[in-house]
Design a protein around this motif. Structure first.
Motif, PDB file in Angstrom:
ATOM      1  N   VAL A  84       0.840  -1.205   0.000  1.00 22.41           N
ATOM      2  CA  VAL A  84       0.000   0.000   0.000  1.00 22.41           C
ATOM      3  C   VAL A  84       0.871   1.249   0.000  1.00 22.41           C
ATOM      4  O   VAL A  84       0.606   2.218  -0.723  1.00 22.41           O
ATOM      5  CB  VAL A  84      -0.940  -0.003   1.218  1.00 22.41           C
ATOM      6  N   CYS A  85       1.936   1.223   0.800  1.00 21.33           N
ATOM      7  CA  CYS A  85       2.828   2.374   0.891  1.00 21.33           C
ATOM      8  C   CYS A  85       3.507   2.659  -0.446  1.00 21.33           C
ATOM      9  O   CYS A  85       3.566   3.815  -0.894  1.00 21.33           O
ATOM     10  CB  CYS A  85       3.863   2.144   1.982  1.00 21.33           C
ATOM     11  N   VAL A  86       4.018   1.615  -1.108  1.00 15.49           N
ATOM     12  CA  VAL A  86       4.694   1.790  -2.391  1.00 15.49           C
ATOM     13  C   VAL A  86       3.730   2.323  -3.442  1.00 15.49           C
ATOM     14  O   VAL A  86       4.059   3.241  -4.204  1.00 15.49           O
ATOM     15  CB  VAL A  86       5.330   0.468  -2.856  1.00 15.49           C
ATOM     16  N   VAL A  87       2.529   1.756  -3.485  1.00 15.66           N
ATOM     17  CA  VAL A  87       1.528   2.225  -4.456  1.00 15.66           C
ATOM     18  C   VAL A  87       1.178   3.687  -4.198  1.00 15.66           C
ATOM     19  O   VAL A  87       1.065   4.498  -5.135  1.00 15.66           O
ATOM     20  CB  VAL A  87       0.265   1.344  -4.383  1.00 15.66           C
ATOM     21  N   ALA A  88       1.029   4.054  -2.930  1.00 15.19           N
ATOM     22  CA  ALA A  88       0.640   5.416  -2.582  1.00 15.19           C
ATOM     23  C   ALA A  88       1.712   6.432  -2.973  1.00 15.19           C
ATOM     24  O   ALA A  88       1.414   7.466  -3.579  1.00 15.19           O
ATOM     25  CB  ALA A  88       0.343   5.513  -1.087  1.00 15.19           C
ATOM     26  N   ILE A  89       2.977   6.137  -2.637  1.00 16.29           N
ATOM     27  CA  ILE A  89       4.018   7.121  -2.946  1.00 16.29           C
ATOM     28  C   ILE A  89       4.307   7.159  -4.452  1.00 16.29           C
ATOM     29  O   ILE A  89       4.715   8.192  -4.988  1.00 16.29           O
ATOM     30  CB  ILE A  89       5.307   6.855  -2.144  1.00 16.29           C
ATOM     31  N   GLN A  90       4.078   6.021  -5.141  1.00 13.42           N
ATOM     32  CA  GLN A  90       4.257   6.032  -6.591  1.00 13.42           C
ATOM     33  C   GLN A  90       3.190   6.901  -7.250  1.00 13.42           C
ATOM     34  O   GLN A  90       3.474   7.635  -8.210  1.00 13.42           O
ATOM     35  CB  GLN A  90       4.191   4.611  -7.147  1.00 13.42           C
ATOM     36  N   MET A  91       1.968   6.850  -6.734  1.00 11.33           N
ATOM     37  CA  MET A  91       0.897   7.711  -7.251  1.00 11.33           C
ATOM     38  C   MET A  91       1.213   9.181  -6.974  1.00 11.33           C
ATOM     39  O   MET A  91       0.978  10.044  -7.819  1.00 11.33           O
ATOM     40  CB  MET A  91      -0.435   7.324  -6.617  1.00 11.33           C
ATOM     41  N   CYS A  92       1.767   9.443  -5.782  1.00 13.19           N
ATOM     42  CA  CYS A  92       2.145  10.829  -5.451  1.00 13.19           C
ATOM     43  C   CYS A  92       3.269  11.312  -6.365  1.00 13.19           C
ATOM     44  O   CYS A  92       3.275  12.472  -6.789  1.00 13.19           O
ATOM     45  CB  CYS A  92       2.580  10.917  -3.988  1.00 13.19           C
ATOM     46  N   LYS A  93       4.207  10.416  -6.674  1.00 11.91           N
ATOM     47  CA  LYS A  93       5.294  10.788  -7.566  1.00 11.91           C
ATOM     48  C   LYS A  93       4.776  11.056  -8.972  1.00 11.91           C
ATOM     49  O   LYS A  93       5.183  12.028  -9.630  1.00 11.91           O
ATOM     50  CB  LYS A  93       6.346   9.684  -7.597  1.00 11.91           C
ATOM     51  N   SER A  94       3.872  10.224  -9.454  1.00 11.46           N
ATOM     52  CA  SER A  94       3.297  10.413 -10.793  1.00 11.46           C
ATOM     53  C   SER A  94       2.509  11.710 -10.888  1.00 11.46           C
ATOM     54  O   SER A  94       2.432  12.326 -11.950  1.00 11.46           O
ATOM     55  CB  SER A  94       2.400   9.225 -11.143  1.00 11.46           C
TER      56      SER A  94
END
Length: 385
Positions: A84-94
């Protein structure tokens, strides 16, 4: 994998570059032409409250999952939180909200030992939180500060001042009071049945054992990360990204190999009536690690490292009280006294660090340690969250 499993552990995945200093606080006065949103963002009240709330929410949601329904799939919980953490920060980065480095195998190889120490830290944290109440867990977590402080003296030329030693004494005292209060409450509550009393004390002893392992793993993680980070020069979200990405395959493998995935055990861990709530809590605790990382940096940016250090110390009280409010932690004079002494010890330690930073050459040994980033300071002062 959510940070925390503590408060204090719950801020582990977002440790930043210890080789970089704090950014100076921004001028919070409203310049000409600034919008109300900008003024609100630079108001120190909002980041401080956001940081405190996110720390409490993470602790409460993890305690809810770990102790509410006989949950025993700890590795799986940590794996879900990491994903969940990786998906969340990847979305924030995108979306352009945050930035961090892309995955690099050479950097991953250098950082892998730190991720292993992190897995040990957060796993022992979940086990300790499973057996102990939130107030007792929070109080005992302070002992990690002592291990880290003397580790820095031995390996980094750090220093321990008289005020810091006094705070360490208060930390030990609060832990002794908390353990005594817990055992006394168990004996009084189950005194009518020797078997039940013995079982309750055994549960507490298991919690203290896991807490000891957690303090050792936490100190090893922080000290090892400080050495390793010089090879990578990671920033806050770089550290968070690599910690979670490298941990996911190990946690999933450990869950499949070491945990019971029989249909009967799945029914115990995810009872039909509470299944959706448990899954939601697991996802939410993963998101909380992102919230803590962001609010930590926001708090330091808008205020100062000194203010942030004090907030980390003051935050111990509401976290401990959350255990009394949301769970069945015993409310007795000794338990409340332990919370009070632990709270004071955190304040004294924060003041000692502030005083020491203003006089870097004061202390028993010369100070050679460098300032730490926002989330690194969060972890060190909250050992913790």
């Amino acid at each position: 994998m959510a940070d925390g499993k503590k408060t204090d552990d719950y801020e582990l995945r977002d440790l930043g570059n210890t080789g970089k200093g704090y950014e100076p606080p921004l001028n919070t006065s409203r310049p000409a032409g600034s919008t109300p949103m900008t003024a609100a963002t630079n108001n120190p009240v909002f980041p401080i409250l956001s940081y405190c709330v996110s720390s409490i929410l993470m602790t409460v949601t993890n305690k809810y999952v770990l102790s509410g329904f006989g949950f025993n799939l700890n590795f799986f919980l940590l794996a879900v939180q990491s994903i969940v953490c990786v998906v969340a920060i990847q979305m924030c980065k995108s979306s352009g909200v945050i930035t961090y480095r892309d995955f690099n195998s050479d950097e991953a190889r250098k950082w892998f030992p730190v991720s292993l120490l992190l897995i040990g830290t957060i796993y022992t944290s979940t086990k300790a939180l499973q057996f102990l109440s939130i107030p007792v867990y929070t109080i005992f977590k302070n002992l990690t500060i002592i291990l880290i402080a003397y580790g820095e003296v031995l390996w980094f030329g750090g220093s321990v001042t008289g005020m810091a030693l006094f705070s360490f004494g208060l930390m030990v005292l609060s832990s002794v009071i908390a353990a005594w209060a817990d055992i006394q409450h168990a004996l009084q509550s189950y005194g009518h049945s020797e078997t039940e009393a013995s079982a309750k004390v055994s549960t507490l002893n298991a919690g203290y054992m896991w807490m000891m392992f957690n303090c050792l793993c936490s100190a090893a993680y922080v000290l090892g990360m400080r050495k390793r980070i010089k090879l990578t020069n990671f920033k806050d979200f770089d550290t968070m990204f690599y910690n979670n990405v490298l941990s996911i395959p190990i946690l999933l493998a450990a869950s499949l190999l070491l945990e019971n995935w029989s249909s009967a055990n799945i029914e115990i861990n995810f009872p039909p009536l509470q299944r959706n709530r448990i899954i939601l809590a697991m996802v939410f605790s993963g998101l909380s690690s992102v919230f803590i990382s962001y609010t930590s940096a926001w708090c330091v940016r808008v205020t100062s490292s000194t203010t942030y250090s004090m907030v980390g110390a003051l935050n111990k009280l509401p976290i401990a009280l959350s255990g009394l409010i949301f769970f069945d932690a015993p409310i007795t004079i000794p338990s409340v006294s332990a919370i009070g002494v632990g709270f004071v010890s955190g304040i004294v330690y924060a003041l000692a660090k502030v005083k020491q930073s203003s006089k870097p050459k004061a202390g028993i040994l010369p100070t050679t340690s460098q300032p730490m980033s926002a989330s690194s300071q969060s972890t060190r002062d909250s050992f913790k969250s």
